[in-house]
Design an enzyme around this catalytic site. Structure first.
Site, short mmCIF file in Angstrom:
data_model
loop_
_atom_site.label_atom_id
_atom_site.label_comp_id
_atom_site.label_asym_id
_atom_site.label_seq_id
_atom_site.Cartn_x
_atom_site.Cartn_y
_atom_site.Cartn_z
N ALA A 1 0.80 -1.22 0.00
CA ALA A 1 0.00 0.00 0.00
C ALA A 1 0.83 1.27 0.00
CB ALA A 1 -0.93 0.00 1.21
N ASN B 1 1.32 -3.83 7.43
CA ASN B 1 2.37 -4.52 6.69
C ASN B 1 3.31 -3.54 5.99
OD1 ASN B 1 2.32 -7.46 6.84
ND2 ASN B 1 0.25 -7.30 6.05
N HIS C 1 -0.55 7.02 4.15
CA HIS C 1 0.77 6.69 4.65
C HIS C 1 1.74 7.80 4.26
CE1 HIS C 1 -0.79 2.68 5.39
NE2 HIS C 1 -1.16 2.61 4.13
#
Length: 272
Positions: free
Chosen positions: A125, A192, A222
């Site tokens: 991601a 992750n 993120h």
């Protein structure tokens, strides 16, 4: 064409299987396994080309396949990873957090070398891992700030001992600050990206992670900051959660599909 075994038939595994079935990934899905046989049966029912459902996870790599794709859990990696390599199959891992256990990492790394096989880790991601890998030896600091809606964090191990009530959060709230190693252990299905960042850069003890729960966001965001002798890097990735699994960003699934497509293809490879 490459022959593929799938470990895990949930939201991510289903999207990978559909991409193979549609021809987007030029391979053949021959065998699947899920801890819930009903889940495996439901997946197979959606496919035009029907793979065989094996009775246990270790049987996947005993068949004539080229690669096992793990889309199940960190425990699945720890349980099956070594046997896949021992059976001389390649392995693609989605639950990358398992590799922050140094004993697991060392065992699988040694097995890759001994059996001449490869483990593939999709970038998931986040973006920018090619840059992080390139400057690995000159990195001095790496941080990751992840912001998600509280519902995307529900069920994490962290809340077994925390007093935080996700349902009571009304504004952007920092719920965790610590190392990537701690984050991956406490949020095994949610972060992750911290494991991937750690493995690409300066390790899980030096990579700093902050997790923010924000009920007003509809994205998984993120933000990565890296600095060192090479200079500085800043990345911000805003992902929509997958419609079938809010814990997973849509980008993570697309990244897995692209990694497997490259594995099955003979064409120009782009990126570090």
């Amino acid at each position: 064409m490459k022959r593929i075994g799938l470990l895990g038939c949930g939201a991510i595994g289903t999207q990978i299987a559909l991409a193979i079935d549609s021809g987007k990934i030029p391979g053949i899905l021959t065998h699947v396994y899920d801890a819930s046989k009903e889940t495996a049966i439901e997946l197979v029912s959606k496919l035009n080309s029907k793979p065989e459902i094996v009775e246990n996870s270790h049987l996947l790599s005993s068949h004539s396949i080229n690669i096992v794709v793990e889309a199940a859990s960190q425990d699945a990696v720890k349980d099956v990873g070594l046997s896949v390599l021992q059976n001389k199959r390649d392995l693609m891992i989605m639950s990358v957090g398992a590799l922050l256990d140094e004993s697991i990492y060392d065992i699988l790394s040694d097995a890759c070398e001994h059996f001449k096989k490869t483990i593939y880790l999709p970038s998931g991601a986040i973006a920018g891992l090619d840059g992080i890998k390139s400057v690995k030896d000159e990195l001095e600091s790496v941080s990751l700030t992840t912001t998600k809606h509280p519902r995307s964090l529900k069920g994490a191990k962290f809340f077994e001992t925390s007093q935080i009530d996700l349902n009571a959060i009304s504004d952007s709230t920092t719920i965790f600050e610590g190392t990537a190693k701690e984050a991956v252990s406490l949020f095994p299905a949610n972060i992750n990206v911290a494991a991937l960042l750690s493995l690409s850069g300066i390790g899980s003890e030096k990579t700093i992670v902050k997790i923010i729960a924000d009920p007003n966001t509809d994205k998984n965001t993120h933000h990565i900051e890296a600095a060192g002798k090479f200079g500085k890097m800043n990345f911000t990735i805003e992902n929509f959660p997958d419609s079938n699994n809010p814990k997973t960003s849509r980008l993570a699934i697309l990244s897995a599909i692209e990694t497997l497509r490259k594995y099955c293809s003979d064409d120009i490879q782009i990126g570090t």
